[in-house]
Scaffold this active site. Structure first.
Site, mmCIF file in Angstrom:
data_model
loop_
_atom_site.group_PDB
_atom_site.id
_atom_site.type_symbol
_atom_site.label_atom_id
_atom_site.label_comp_id
_atom_site.label_asym_id
_atom_site.label_seq_id
_atom_site.Cartn_x
_atom_site.Cartn_y
_atom_site.Cartn_z
ATOM 1 N N HIS A 21 3.681 53.540 -13.711
ATOM 2 C CA HIS A 21 3.741 53.330 -15.160
ATOM 3 C C HIS A 21 2.502 52.610 -15.686
ATOM 4 O O HIS A 21 2.510 52.102 -16.808
ATOM 5 C CB HIS A 21 5.011 52.557 -15.555
ATOM 6 C CG HIS A 21 6.263 53.392 -15.448
ATOM 7 N ND1 HIS A 21 7.529 52.874 -15.566
ATOM 8 C CD2 HIS A 21 6.430 54.716 -15.250
ATOM 9 C CE1 HIS A 21 8.427 53.848 -15.429
ATOM 10 N NE2 HIS A 21 7.781 54.969 -15.227
ATOM 11 N N ASP A 40 2.909 44.616 -13.979
ATOM 12 C CA ASP A 40 2.499 43.204 -13.973
ATOM 13 C C ASP A 40 1.496 42.823 -12.892
ATOM 14 O O ASP A 40 0.923 41.724 -12.934
ATOM 15 C CB ASP A 40 3.745 42.291 -13.899
ATOM 16 C CG ASP A 40 4.653 42.594 -12.702
ATOM 17 O OD1 ASP A 40 4.160 43.030 -11.648
ATOM 18 O OD2 ASP A 40 5.879 42.375 -12.828
ATOM 19 N N ARG A 66 3.013 40.296 -23.612
ATOM 20 C CA ARG A 66 3.419 40.404 -22.210
ATOM 21 C C ARG A 66 2.305 39.892 -21.289
ATOM 22 O O ARG A 66 2.574 39.264 -20.265
ATOM 23 C CB ARG A 66 3.805 41.847 -21.891
ATOM 24 C CG ARG A 66 5.085 42.240 -22.638
ATOM 25 C CD ARG A 66 5.476 43.680 -22.425
ATOM 26 N NE ARG A 66 5.820 43.964 -21.035
ATOM 27 C CZ ARG A 66 6.075 45.192 -20.583
ATOM 28 N NH1 ARG A 66 6.050 46.227 -21.403
ATOM 29 N NH2 ARG A 66 6.378 45.399 -19.312
ATOM 30 N N GLN A 124 7.259 50.623 -10.787
ATOM 31 C CA GLN A 124 7.320 50.932 -12.211
ATOM 32 C C GLN A 124 6.779 49.752 -13.015
ATOM 33 O O GLN A 124 6.624 49.832 -14.221
ATOM 34 C CB GLN A 124 8.774 51.196 -12.628
ATOM 35 C CG GLN A 124 9.402 52.388 -11.935
ATOM 36 C CD GLN A 124 10.916 52.372 -12.067
ATOM 37 O OE1 GLN A 124 11.478 52.884 -13.034
ATOM 38 N NE2 GLN A 124 11.599 51.775 -11.109
ATOM 39 N N ALA A 149 16.593 40.123 -5.165
ATOM 40 C CA ALA A 149 15.552 40.546 -4.227
ATOM 41 C C ALA A 149 14.893 39.356 -3.545
ATOM 42 O O ALA A 149 14.545 39.422 -2.364
ATOM 43 C CB ALA A 149 14.502 41.363 -4.981
ATOM 44 N N CYS A 199 -12.348 59.471 -24.529
ATOM 45 C CA CYS A 199 -13.795 59.683 -24.348
ATOM 46 C C CYS A 199 -14.200 59.403 -22.900
ATOM 47 O O CYS A 199 -15.315 59.707 -22.499
ATOM 48 C CB CYS A 199 -14.611 58.812 -25.307
ATOM 49 S SG CYS A 199 -14.812 57.095 -24.761
ATOM 50 N N CYS A 238 -17.088 54.424 -28.278
ATOM 51 C CA CYS A 238 -17.274 55.734 -28.921
ATOM 52 C C CYS A 238 -16.895 55.694 -30.407
ATOM 53 O O CYS A 238 -16.995 56.699 -31.103
ATOM 54 C CB CYS A 238 -16.450 56.803 -28.206
ATOM 55 S SG CYS A 238 -14.674 56.690 -28.535
ATOM 56 N N CYS A 241 -13.446 50.823 -29.008
ATOM 57 C CA CYS A 241 -14.074 51.550 -27.898
ATOM 58 C C CYS A 241 -15.510 51.837 -28.313
ATOM 59 O O CYS A 241 -15.792 51.987 -29.504
ATOM 60 C CB CYS A 241 -13.333 52.861 -27.625
ATOM 61 S SG CYS A 241 -14.045 53.793 -26.247
HETATM 62 P P1 OAD Z 1 15.656 47.646 -16.073
HETATM 63 O O1 OAD Z 1 15.607 46.504 -16.996
HETATM 64 O O2 OAD Z 1 16.176 48.935 -16.572
HETATM 65 O O3 OAD Z 1 16.524 47.273 -14.789
HETATM 66 C C1 OAD Z 1 16.323 46.065 -14.092
HETATM 67 C C2 OAD Z 1 17.184 46.087 -12.845
HETATM 68 O O4 OAD Z 1 16.877 44.934 -12.077
HETATM 69 C C3 OAD Z 1 18.702 46.058 -13.128
HETATM 70 O O5 OAD Z 1 19.330 47.062 -12.347
HETATM 71 C C4 OAD Z 1 19.109 44.663 -12.629
HETATM 72 O O6 OAD Z 1 20.434 44.634 -12.103
HETATM 73 C C5 OAD Z 1 18.074 44.403 -11.566
HETATM 74 N N1 OAD Z 1 17.828 42.977 -11.265
HETATM 75 C C6 OAD Z 1 17.896 41.902 -12.085
HETATM 76 N N2 OAD Z 1 17.559 40.777 -11.432
HETATM 77 C C7 OAD Z 1 17.267 41.143 -10.165
HETATM 78 C C8 OAD Z 1 16.860 40.420 -9.002
HETATM 79 N N3 OAD Z 1 16.674 39.096 -9.004
HETATM 80 N N4 OAD Z 1 16.645 41.133 -7.852
HETATM 81 C C9 OAD Z 1 16.833 42.477 -7.829
HETATM 82 N N5 OAD Z 1 17.223 43.199 -8.899
HETATM 83 C C10 OAD Z 1 17.435 42.548 -10.059
HETATM 84 O O7 OAD Z 1 14.161 47.812 -15.468
HETATM 85 P P2 OAD Z 1 13.510 49.062 -14.709
HETATM 86 O O8 OAD Z 1 14.484 49.767 -13.870
HETATM 87 O O9 OAD Z 1 12.268 48.564 -14.068
HETATM 88 O O10 OAD Z 1 9.168 51.789 -18.448
HETATM 89 O O11 OAD Z 1 13.109 49.964 -15.947
HETATM 90 C C11 OAD Z 1 12.402 51.152 -15.710
HETATM 91 C C12 OAD Z 1 11.407 51.405 -16.798
HETATM 92 O O12 OAD Z 1 12.036 51.298 -18.075
HETATM 93 C C13 OAD Z 1 10.281 50.393 -16.900
HETATM 94 O O13 OAD Z 1 9.216 50.677 -16.008
HETATM 95 C C14 OAD Z 1 9.843 50.527 -18.316
HETATM 96 C C15 OAD Z 1 11.196 50.510 -18.963
HETATM 97 O O14 OAD Z 1 11.292 51.026 -20.210
HETATM 98 C C16 OAD Z 1 8.242 51.976 -19.394
HETATM 99 O O15 OAD Z 1 7.915 51.112 -20.192
HETATM 100 C C17 OAD Z 1 7.635 53.346 -19.379
#
Ligand code: OAD
Length: 252
Positions: free
Chosen positions: A121, A106, A72, A103, A234, A133, A153, A151
């Site tokens: 996150h 990046d 990533r 969330q 967006a 540590c 440690c 690390c």
């Molecule tokens: P998701 O992949 O669950 O959802 C992405 C959302 O973005 C969907 O609702 C899409 O419809 C929307 N989307 C796609 N293209 C878009 C655009 N051009 N403009 C606006 N919206 C768009 O991702 P997250 O909601 O971020 O956590 O997921 C939440 C968390 O789940 C992440 O932070 C990660 C993941 O597992 C961890 O890793 C802890």
């Protein structure tokens, strides 16, 4: 209500605000070329959460977890913030307080110029000791010289990201909640609103009196609970919203 009428209502509501909080998810970075998680072609289609994003995976096979995050980090090397990130950053020129609760790990909000970004996150660009540590690497440059990185440690470093089943960083989450409850408007951008407790931030804002505006091409788990939904990417909606709100605030 027509989409244009909804857009007008959202712009007027936002123009009347002083404090704004925006919760963002993977969708805001989609137009930069960063994959989302749950859509078709998303990361959780290609990778198994249990193998790359849990504390058990990190303890059992840290190399595999690091390979996922190094992949990533590598993909991010050619990625730039898009007009959606930039429009959110520009909101800071209009309002007394703008907080981005993201969330995403990046770093694209900061690169677009947002100055108050709460990464609930964690971050792809930080690492810390697996055993706690106290050692931290911020920034943790790409590429790592060794996987998993050692690390000092004697243990190893881990990515400073929240894995499934882990608590969110308490101080960051508390700050996000306190910013949310004093916001007049909460924007919810590019998130499926299925991962908690982050998904609850806009609801905390709403319970304290904020109007919640969702920006997403699709309806989500929480669309029905929010006040206004703007359907579209967006990178198109947010710049239009910024321009309209800027005009409205100049006239007022
Ligand atoms: P998701 O992949 O669950 O959802 C992405 C959302 O973005 C969907 O609702 C899409 O419809 C929307 N989307 C796609 N293209 C878009 C655009 N051009 N403009 C606006 N919206 C768009 O991702 P997250 O909601 O971020 O956590 O997921 C939440 C968390 O789940 C992440 O932070 C990660 C993941 O597992 C961890 O890793 C802890």
């Amino acid at each position: 209500m027509t989409p244009d009428a909804r857009f007008d209502e959202a712009a007027r509501t936002l123009a009347a605000a002083e404090r704004v909080v925006a919760l963002s998810g993977a969708g805001i970075s989609a137009e930069s070329g960063v994959p989302t998680f749950r859509e078709s072609g998303g990361l959780w289609e290609e990778y198994r959460i249990e193998e790359v994003a849990t504390p058990e995976a990190l303890a059992g096979n840290p190399r595999k977890v690091w390979e996922f995050y190094e992949m990533r980090r590598q993909n991010m090397q050619s990625v730039e913030p898009n007009p959606g990130h930039v429009a959110l950053a520009e909101l800071e020129t209009l309002f007394e307080e703008v907080t981005i609760v993201t969330q995403n790990i990046d770093g694209l909000h900061q690169r677009a110029g947002s100055t108050r970004v709460l990464e609930v996150h964690g971050s792809l660009w930080k690492a810390k000791c697996l055993e706690g540590c106290g050692a931290r690497r911020d920034p943790f440059p790409w590429p790592a010289s060794q996987i998993p990185p050692p690390c000092e440690c004697g243990s190893i470093l881990r990515p400073e990201v929240v894995l499934f089943g882990e608590m969110l960083p308490t101080d960051v989450f508390e700050e996000a909640t306190s910013r949310a409850v004093r916001a007049d408007v909460a924007l919810v951008v590019g998130t499926s609103s299925v991962v908690w407790p982050a998904a609850g931030i806009p609801l905390a804002a709403q319970s304290a009196g904020a109007i919640v505006i969702e920006v997403n091409p699709e309806a989500t788990e929480l669309t029905e609970r929010f006040d206004i939904s703007l359907r579209g990417p967006a990178g198109e909606i947010l710049p239009r919203l910024y321009e309209r709100v800027d005009k409205l605030r100049r006239v007022a």
